[in-house]
Scaffold this active site. Structure first.
Site, mmCIF file in Angstrom:
data_model
loop_
_atom_site.group_PDB
_atom_site.id
_atom_site.type_symbol
_atom_site.label_atom_id
_atom_site.label_comp_id
_atom_site.label_asym_id
_atom_site.label_seq_id
_atom_site.Cartn_x
_atom_site.Cartn_y
_atom_site.Cartn_z
ATOM 1 N N PRO A 163 35.049 33.019 -1.252
ATOM 2 C CA PRO A 163 33.773 32.432 -1.666
ATOM 3 C C PRO A 163 32.571 33.360 -1.388
ATOM 4 C CG PRO A 163 35.115 30.784 -0.561
ATOM 5 C CD PRO A 163 35.868 32.077 -0.459
ATOM 6 N N ILE B 27 41.099 31.833 -8.190
ATOM 7 C CA ILE B 27 42.436 32.409 -8.248
ATOM 8 C C ILE B 27 43.196 31.859 -9.458
ATOM 9 C CG2 ILE B 27 44.572 32.824 -6.953
ATOM 10 C CD1 ILE B 27 41.892 33.997 -5.718
ATOM 11 N N ASP C 192 29.278 45.922 -13.877
ATOM 12 C CA ASP C 192 28.401 46.699 -12.967
ATOM 13 C C ASP C 192 29.223 47.515 -11.977
ATOM 14 O OD1 ASP C 192 26.198 45.447 -14.107
ATOM 15 O OD2 ASP C 192 26.096 43.887 -12.557
ATOM 16 N N MET D 190 28.602 36.274 -38.169
ATOM 17 C CA MET D 190 28.952 36.420 -39.591
ATOM 18 C C MET D 190 29.555 35.149 -40.173
ATOM 19 S SD MET D 190 30.467 40.268 -39.813
ATOM 20 C CE MET D 190 30.847 40.077 -41.559
ATOM 21 N N GLU E 160 38.336 41.313 -12.300
ATOM 22 C CA GLU E 160 38.950 42.649 -12.199
ATOM 23 C C GLU E 160 37.897 43.741 -12.104
ATOM 24 O OE1 GLU E 160 42.173 43.384 -12.115
ATOM 25 O OE2 GLU E 160 42.973 41.380 -12.420
HETATM 26 C C1 LIG Z 1 38.218 32.756 -14.511
HETATM 27 C C2 LIG Z 1 38.328 33.722 -13.367
HETATM 28 C C3 LIG Z 1 39.584 34.083 -12.880
HETATM 29 C C4 LIG Z 1 39.691 34.919 -11.761
HETATM 30 N N1 LIG Z 1 40.954 35.222 -11.251
HETATM 31 C C5 LIG Z 1 41.054 35.864 -10.044
HETATM 32 C C6 LIG Z 1 42.332 36.020 -9.391
HETATM 33 O O1 LIG Z 1 43.379 35.655 -9.939
HETATM 34 N N2 LIG Z 1 42.357 36.577 -8.151
HETATM 35 C C7 LIG Z 1 41.227 37.005 -7.509
HETATM 36 O O2 LIG Z 1 41.326 37.482 -6.377
HETATM 37 N N3 LIG Z 1 40.001 36.885 -8.113
HETATM 38 C C8 LIG Z 1 39.882 36.325 -9.350
HETATM 39 N N4 LIG Z 1 38.647 36.170 -9.965
HETATM 40 C C9 LIG Z 1 37.438 36.571 -9.225
HETATM 41 C C10 LIG Z 1 36.712 37.773 -9.803
HETATM 42 O O3 LIG Z 1 37.439 38.931 -9.570
HETATM 43 C C11 LIG Z 1 35.287 37.788 -9.194
HETATM 44 O O4 LIG Z 1 34.568 36.719 -9.795
HETATM 45 C C12 LIG Z 1 34.592 39.113 -9.414
HETATM 46 O O5 LIG Z 1 35.169 40.126 -8.626
HETATM 47 C C13 LIG Z 1 33.079 39.035 -9.073
HETATM 48 O O6 LIG Z 1 32.867 38.448 -7.827
HETATM 49 P P1 LIG Z 1 31.799 37.273 -7.688
HETATM 50 O O7 LIG Z 1 32.089 36.250 -8.724
HETATM 51 O O8 LIG Z 1 31.815 36.837 -6.267
HETATM 52 O O9 LIG Z 1 30.401 37.918 -8.040
HETATM 53 P P2 LIG Z 1 29.455 38.782 -7.074
HETATM 54 O O10 LIG Z 1 30.254 39.850 -6.417
HETATM 55 O O11 LIG Z 1 28.673 37.866 -6.218
HETATM 56 O O12 LIG Z 1 28.487 39.448 -8.148
HETATM 57 C C14 LIG Z 1 27.392 38.774 -8.780
HETATM 58 C C15 LIG Z 1 26.649 39.790 -9.644
HETATM 59 O O13 LIG Z 1 26.133 40.846 -8.806
HETATM 60 C C16 LIG Z 1 26.565 42.100 -9.283
HETATM 61 N N5 LIG Z 1 26.761 43.010 -8.146
HETATM 62 C C17 LIG Z 1 27.533 42.814 -7.048
HETATM 63 N N6 LIG Z 1 27.468 43.888 -6.231
HETATM 64 C C18 LIG Z 1 26.661 44.786 -6.836
HETATM 65 C C19 LIG Z 1 26.208 46.122 -6.501
HETATM 66 N N7 LIG Z 1 26.609 46.757 -5.391
HETATM 67 N N8 LIG Z 1 25.360 46.749 -7.374
HETATM 68 C C20 LIG Z 1 24.971 46.135 -8.517
HETATM 69 N N9 LIG Z 1 25.339 44.891 -8.875
HETATM 70 C C21 LIG Z 1 26.189 44.234 -8.055
HETATM 71 C C22 LIG Z 1 27.859 41.822 -10.035
HETATM 72 O O14 LIG Z 1 28.131 42.829 -11.001
HETATM 73 C C23 LIG Z 1 27.549 40.469 -10.672
HETATM 74 O O15 LIG Z 1 26.845 40.636 -11.872
HETATM 75 C C24 LIG Z 1 38.521 35.417 -11.138
HETATM 76 C C25 LIG Z 1 37.266 35.090 -11.675
HETATM 77 C C26 LIG Z 1 37.161 34.262 -12.766
HETATM 78 C C27 LIG Z 1 35.799 33.909 -13.295
#
Ligand SMILES: Cc1cc2nc3c(=O)[nH]c(=O)nc-3n(C[C@H](O)[C@H](O)[C@H](O)COP(=O)(O)OP(=O)(O)OC[C@H]3O[C@@H](n4cnc5c(N)ncnc54)[C@H](O)[C@@H]3O)c2cc1C
Length: 386
Positions: free
Chosen positions: A132, A161, A369, A339, A365
């Protein structure tokens, strides 16, 4: 499917057969994916059928896995995502994020226990890295594994996940408190163990035909043999992500190409002002640009496969391909939707579904950014993450 530079002519017999069988499987078995997307469900009856088709980690060898070429594997991901990103996510998670780490870092007993049943789809796996409070920076993870006699005790919480609510086993990444520097290690956690909860995340507006959930771990005891012995540190989860991102770079080409075909067909059928809208220069410009961008993405995917096959692919190559190809699919699905006019916002056509899915694919993945920063570091030698 769009193939402007005739890349299909470079495919081997095996690769062509795999594309054909994936297409006929999708046409025959997955016709109702749009309804699943609307309902927010995954067609779980397909899980063993996809296993029977060899869709889970076919690029690995041993344990009944055929070891197909990296191009064949990429083409499979392309075909699955041309249908829906949820279908490709199922295959990516099971193959690249669960079977790959067991295959690469697992003990013989772990491989023998899990690879055959994950390969057939008899068992479902999930990959727990994101927490989280730690998404883009998973190395700050708080989940812990404390040794206690012959067991480890896991505590923590994972979120977002894919497949956790339907998984039999989770690859959970946690800090191993048995060692002084608390390295990140992978643990195989059966989801029916005491203390494991996998709540579903509802009301997603993207990747709706895919089940997403949390993994809560409260004093979960696993035998020490459940630790993946062959890897320590962030190299473990990151090497899995490289495999899955490779598949996404290919999959995005499929989603974009499906949007293109729908838009092209619509433009030649739909008449306004007395002729097909495809006869107007503005619509032709959209199709020309769409075809060009998709072709560039496709060529990048093919070259990436060559590098992977030759053992020369670097994670930064994968970052560039994932970043570019997903952006292409995200942008071009929107143009395709445009379109189609008003019809484009209905579930009768695929572009808006792909467009919504791409918001997830752009984010998971490694966000767009984060891949920018990976490339920035590679090009300058200077880290800009913090
Ligand atoms: C439908 C779905 C399925 C998923 N499945 C899996 C899974 O199977 N297993 C798993 O482990 N995870 C999974 N994920 C998680 C996913 O990998 C994360 O959502 C992703 O890594 C981004 O993390 P966050 O959502 O906490 O965003 P944050 O890390 O909080 O980022 C928020 C924003 O800030 C930007 N940001 C963060 N750090 C920086 C920086 N240093 N410089 C500039 N910008 C920055 C990001 O680009 C983003 O735009 C899934 C996500 C979704 C939505």
């Amino acid at each position: 499917m769009l193939d402007y530079f005739d890349m299909e002519s470079t495919l081997s017999e095996e690769e062509r057969l795999l594309v054909d069988s994936a297409r006929s499987f999708i046409d025959g078995e997955v016709a109702d994916i749009g309804q699943h997307w609307i309902d927010g469900t995954f067609p779980t009856d397909l899980i063993p059928k996809m296993g029977e088709m060899g869709f889970y980690a076919p690029n690995l060898e041993g344990y009944g896995l055929p070891g197909v070429s990296e191009t064949a594997y990429g083409l499979l991901m392309r075909e699955l995502e041309a249908c829906d990103s949820g279908l490709r996510s199922m295959a990516s998670v099971q193959g690249a994020l669960v079977m790959y780490p067991i295959h690469a870092f697992g003990s013989d007993a772990q491989k023998e226990e899990w690879l055959p049943k994950l390969g057939t789809g008899e068992a479902v796996g999930c990959f727990g890295l994101t927490e989280p409070e730690h998404g883009s920076n998973p190395s700050a993870m708080e989940t812990t594994a404390d040794p206690d006699g012959d067991e480890y005790v896991l505590n923590g919480s994972k979120t977002w996940i894919t497949n956790s609510p339907i998984a039999d086993v989770a690859v959970v990444w946690a800090r191993d408190h048995g060692e002084e520097d608390t390295p990140v290690r992978g643990f195989l956690v059966e989801t029916d163990r005491d203390g494991v909860a996998t709540n579903k995340i509802d009301e997603k507006l993207s990747l709706r035909a895919s089940i997403t959930g949390e993994i809560s771990l409260q004093d979960v005891r696993v035998p020490k043999e459940n630790r993946l012995p062959g890897v320590e540190g962030m190299k473990g989860p990151l090497s899995c992500l490289t495999q899955a991102r490779y598949g996404i770079a290919w999959g995005a080409v499929g989603a974009a190409a499906d949007c293109f075909e729908v838009a092209r067909e619509y433009a030649t059928d739909r008449e306004q002002f007395g002729k097909p809208i495809g006869g107007f220069q503005m619509q032709q410009e959209k199709l020309a640009e769409m075809a060009t961008q998709i072709t560039l993405a496709q060529l990048l995917a093919h070259r990436l496969a060559e590098l992977k096959e030759a053992g020369e692919m670097r994670p930064q190559h994968v970052s560039m391909a994932k970043r570019n190809n997903v952006r292409t699919a995200r942008d071009q699905s929107r143009i395709a939707r445009e379109m189609l006019g008003g019809n484009g916002i209905t579930a009768d056509y695929s572009p808006m579904r792909h467009m919504a899915n791409m918001e997830t694919v752009y984010t998971y993945e490694g966000t767009h950014d984060i891949h920018t920063l990976i490339l920035g570091e590679d090009l300058t030698g200077i880290q800009a993450y913090q």
